[in-house]
Write a protein that holds these residues in place. Structure first.
Motif, PDB file in Angstrom:
ATOM      1  N   LYS A 192      -6.036   9.561   0.064  1.00  0.00           N
ATOM      2  CA  LYS A 192      -4.705   9.229  -0.463  1.00  0.00           C
ATOM      3  C   LYS A 192      -4.440   7.754  -0.183  1.00  0.00           C
ATOM      4  CE  LYS A 192      -1.787  12.587  -0.923  1.00  0.00           C
ATOM      5  NZ  LYS A 192      -1.726  12.759  -2.356  1.00  0.00           N
ATOM      6  N   SER A 193      -4.030   7.029  -1.228  1.00  0.00           N
ATOM      7  CA  SER A 193      -3.751   5.604  -1.077  1.00  0.00           C
ATOM      8  C   SER A 193      -2.472   5.267  -1.833  1.00  0.00           C
ATOM      9  CB  SER A 193      -4.887   4.762  -1.667  1.00  0.00           C
ATOM     10  OG  SER A 193      -6.129   5.169  -1.143  1.00  0.00           O
ATOM     11  N   GLN A 194      -1.770   4.282  -1.315  1.00  0.00           N
ATOM     12  CA  GLN A 194      -0.567   3.777  -1.977  1.00  0.00           C
ATOM     13  C   GLN A 194      -0.938   2.382  -2.483  1.00  0.00           C
ATOM     14  OE1 GLN A 194       2.092   5.642  -2.178  1.00  0.00           O
ATOM     15  NE2 GLN A 194       3.963   4.432  -2.129  1.00  0.00           N
ATOM     16  N   VAL A 195      -0.893   2.207  -3.803  1.00  0.00           N
ATOM     17  CA  VAL A 195      -1.344   0.931  -4.375  1.00  0.00           C
ATOM     18  C   VAL A 195      -0.141   0.109  -4.828  1.00  0.00           C
ATOM     19  CG1 VAL A 195      -2.715  -0.141  -6.201  1.00  0.00           C
ATOM     20  CG2 VAL A 195      -3.557   1.915  -5.051  1.00  0.00           C
ATOM     21  N   TYR A 196      -0.111  -1.148  -4.380  1.00  0.00           N
ATOM     22  CA  TYR A 196       0.938  -2.098  -4.775  1.00  0.00           C
ATOM     23  C   TYR A 196       0.288  -3.063  -5.759  1.00  0.00           C
ATOM     24  CZ  TYR A 196       3.346   0.026  -0.906  1.00  0.00           C
ATOM     25  OH  TYR A 196       3.936   0.957  -0.076  1.00  0.00           O
ATOM     26  N   SER A 238      -4.029  -6.107  -7.011  1.00  0.00           N
ATOM     27  CA  SER A 238      -3.713  -4.821  -6.366  1.00  0.00           C
ATOM     28  C   SER A 238      -4.104  -4.867  -4.899  1.00  0.00           C
ATOM     29  CB  SER A 238      -4.497  -3.678  -7.026  1.00  0.00           C
ATOM     30  OG  SER A 238      -4.198  -3.621  -8.397  1.00  0.00           O
ATOM     31  N   THR A 239      -3.211  -4.400  -4.066  1.00  0.00           N
ATOM     32  CA  THR A 239      -3.545  -4.226  -2.652  1.00  0.00           C
ATOM     33  C   THR A 239      -3.326  -2.746  -2.335  1.00  0.00           C
ATOM     34  OG1 THR A 239      -3.190  -5.010  -0.405  1.00  0.00           O
ATOM     35  CG2 THR A 239      -1.247  -5.016  -1.830  1.00  0.00           C
ATOM     36  N   SER A 240      -4.389  -2.101  -1.867  1.00  0.00           N
ATOM     37  CA  SER A 240      -4.368  -0.634  -1.702  1.00  0.00           C
ATOM     38  C   SER A 240      -4.211  -0.284  -0.230  1.00  0.00           C
ATOM     39  CB  SER A 240      -5.679  -0.028  -2.223  1.00  0.00           C
ATOM     40  OG  SER A 240      -5.879  -0.379  -3.572  1.00  0.00           O
ATOM     41  N   THR A 241      -3.150   0.428   0.075  1.00  0.00           N
ATOM     42  CA  THR A 241      -2.908   0.833   1.462  1.00  0.00           C
ATOM     43  C   THR A 241      -3.543   2.208   1.700  1.00  0.00           C
ATOM     44  OG1 THR A 241      -0.866  -0.423   1.589  1.00  0.00           O
ATOM     45  CG2 THR A 241      -1.077   1.428   3.110  1.00  0.00           C
ATOM     46  N   LYS A 276       6.174 -14.990 -14.503  1.00  0.00           N
ATOM     47  CA  LYS A 276       7.029 -13.921 -13.961  1.00  0.00           C
ATOM     48  C   LYS A 276       6.122 -12.892 -13.276  1.00  0.00           C
ATOM     49  CE  LYS A 276      11.199 -13.942 -16.790  1.00  0.00           C
ATOM     50  NZ  LYS A 276      11.566 -15.178 -16.206  1.00  0.00           N
ATOM     51  N   THR A 277       6.683 -12.193 -12.297  1.00  0.00           N
ATOM     52  CA  THR A 277       5.900 -11.171 -11.588  1.00  0.00           C
ATOM     53  C   THR A 277       6.757  -9.927 -11.377  1.00  0.00           C
ATOM     54  OG1 THR A 277       6.574 -12.194  -9.514  1.00  0.00           O
ATOM     55  CG2 THR A 277       4.377 -12.707 -10.264  1.00  0.00           C
ATOM     56  N   TYR A 278       6.101  -8.802 -11.325  1.00  0.00           N
ATOM     57  CA  TYR A 278       6.787  -7.579 -10.879  1.00  0.00           C
ATOM     58  C   TYR A 278       5.754  -6.684 -10.192  1.00  0.00           C
ATOM     59  CZ  TYR A 278       4.904  -5.389 -15.180  1.00  0.00           C
ATOM     60  OH  TYR A 278       4.075  -4.931 -16.169  1.00  0.00           O
ATOM     61  N   TYR A 279       6.262  -5.760  -9.371  1.00  0.00           N
ATOM     62  CA  TYR A 279       5.377  -4.840  -8.648  1.00  0.00           C
ATOM     63  C   TYR A 279       5.447  -3.438  -9.240  1.00  0.00           C
ATOM     64  CZ  TYR A 279       4.717  -8.234  -4.915  1.00  0.00           C
ATOM     65  OH  TYR A 279       4.369  -9.349  -4.201  1.00  0.00           O
ATOM     66  N   MET A 280       4.304  -2.773  -9.197  1.00  0.00           N
ATOM     67  CA  MET A 280       4.251  -1.344  -9.504  1.00  0.00           C
ATOM     68  C   MET A 280       3.719  -0.654  -8.245  1.00  0.00           C
ATOM     69  SD  MET A 280       2.311  -1.824 -13.066  1.00  0.00           S
ATOM     70  CE  MET A 280       2.313  -0.126 -13.567  1.00  0.00           C
ATOM     71  N   VAL A 281       4.348   0.433  -7.854  1.00  0.00           N
ATOM     72  CA  VAL A 281       3.891   1.173  -6.665  1.00  0.00           C
ATOM     73  C   VAL A 281       3.388   2.537  -7.144  1.00  0.00           C
ATOM     74  CG1 VAL A 281       4.539   2.041  -4.389  1.00  0.00           C
ATOM     75  CG2 VAL A 281       5.650  -0.012  -5.303  1.00  0.00           C
ATOM     76  N   THR A 282       2.135   2.853  -6.796  1.00  0.00           N
ATOM     77  CA  THR A 282       1.505   4.049  -7.354  1.00  0.00           C
ATOM     78  C   THR A 282       0.697   4.777  -6.290  1.00  0.00           C
ATOM     79  OG1 THR A 282       1.191   2.710  -9.348  1.00  0.00           O
ATOM     80  CG2 THR A 282       0.091   4.851  -9.304  1.00  0.00           C
ATOM     81  N   GLU A 283       0.889   6.091  -6.239  1.00  0.00           N
ATOM     82  CA  GLU A 283       0.091   6.889  -5.301  1.00  0.00           C
ATOM     83  C   GLU A 283      -1.168   7.381  -6.012  1.00  0.00           C
ATOM     84  OE1 GLU A 283       2.332   9.572  -2.644  1.00  0.00           O
ATOM     85  OE2 GLU A 283       0.861  11.052  -3.322  1.00  0.00           O
TER      86      GLU A 283
END
Ligand code: FES
Length: 353
Positions: free
Chosen positions: A263-267, A254-257, A148-155
């Motif tokens: 400042k980065s948005q991490v998925y 993790s892929t960091s935008t 199973k997979t899920y995403y977390m979005v974090t600034e």
């Protein structure tokens, strides 16, 4: 002085796909704003499910288009109603009445977009067509039976280089995540670190290691634990904990935008196969991973604030080899690939945790 946007300062680091949002974030006919490399974008999904991405800046008086409306796969600016299609062409200027003509200088920049495994990826490269050799980073075990997979979005208030290093860094776990992930045992850890042309691969000789919830809940039979931490250019990390012969596992990708320099948005994609715990994991695992990631948010904000006050002046130990390798690959691309490319190399390292 004219501000140079990050997208024009990062050399070859712009020549990649970056995540703008999750697929779930993008609703039909609703504009969504996202910033990558200090470039603000507007994204929307049409009724057929297709996604369009334009620069979030009207060519008329530079208002944010994301505050306008989407209709018939076009976006209408909220100020004077100029309307742009999915290619960025200006197709209607209300003040010019029926006789208004499309002028090419009214065009808004468009960006290539791909949806893959629940994420929306945007090509930020200088050329309008993506480099076919570069693909969005695949999320492990996404859609694979038994997993199973899920995403977390974090600034995060820090840059991508330091975040990638943090996600790969083992010595910090016994301090920042003490009691949550791994406790200090004063054990010697041995690892091999390898730098390739576009990745840093770390393999730990750590089969008796125990991570917080794993020890108590996940690994009652005390199967050996196999642990690898990998970094892939420009901004992706994959941390694997596999028990026994692939019997169970837990993978954090993790892929960091890069939003801006600090400042980065991490998925973060959490992939798991926890055996008999699998049916209940959805009730406690997202909560647990959120607590752990918030501890990293805090320490990364601390480092980010310090680095904004003064330039980096780092001292390193053998345990920091992976930091140095990640920095070397990213700095070389950021320089526009000037000088010799960092050479592939392999090193043994050991440290105490
Ligand atoms: Fe967008 Fe005028 S600013 S139409």
């Amino acid at each position: 002085m004219k501000k140079i946007p990050m997208r024009e300062r990062v050399g070859a680091l712009r020549e990649y796909w970056y995540v703008a949002c999750t697929s779930e974030d993008l609703k039909v006919d609703k504009p969504h704003s996202s910033t990558i490399l200090e470039t603000r974008l507007v994204l929307w999904r049409n009724k057929q499910g297709e996604v369009s991405v334009l620069r979030d800046r009207c060519s008329h008086r530079n208002v944010f288009l994301s505050e306008g409306k989407v209709k018939k796969n076009c976006i209408k600016c909220p100020y004077h109603g100029w309307t742009f299609d999915s290619e960025g062409n200006c197709v209607n200027v209300p003040s010019e009445g029926e006789n208004g003509k499309p002028f090419s200088n009214r065009k808004v920049e468009r960006f290539p977009v791909i949806e893959q495994e629940g994420l929306v990826w945007v090509w930020m490269g200088e050329s309008k067509e993506p480099d076919p050799e570069k693909k969005p980073f695949p999320m492990p075990f996404y859609g694979v039976k038994g997993w199973k997979t899920y995403y977390m979005v974090t600034e995060f208030d820090n840059g991508v280089t330091h975040l990638a290093e943090n996600f790969m860094d083992v010595p910090h776990t016994v301090f920042v995540h003490e009691g949550w992930f791994r406790d200090r045992t004063k054990k010697l850890v041995k690892a091999t670190v390898e730098r390739t042309e576009n990745s840093v691969l770390v393999t730990y000789d750590q089969t008796e290691d125990a991570i917080g919830f794993a020890e108590r809940l996940l690994n009652p039979k005390k199967l050996p634990l196999y642990h690898t931490d990998n970094f892939y250019m420009p901004n992706n990390t994959r941390v694997d904990y596999v028990f026994g012969n692939n019997e169970r596992g837990f993978v954090i990708t993790s892929t960091s935008t890069p939003v801006s320099d600090f400042k980065s948005q991490v998925y973060t994609c959490i992939s798991y196969n926890l055996g008999i715990l699998q049916p209940t994991a959805k009730y406690w695992l997202p909560w647990y991973t959120r607590q752990v990631i918030e501890q990293d948010v805090e320490i990364m904000a601390n480092q980010g604030a310090s680095l904004q006050e003064e330039e980096p002046d780092f001292k390193s130990t053998p345990a920091d080899t992976l930091h140095l390798f990640i920095e070397s690959l990213r700095e070389w691309e950021e320089s526009g690939c000037e000088g010799p490319r960092p050479k592939p190399m392999k090193r043994e390292m050991d440290f105490w945790i």
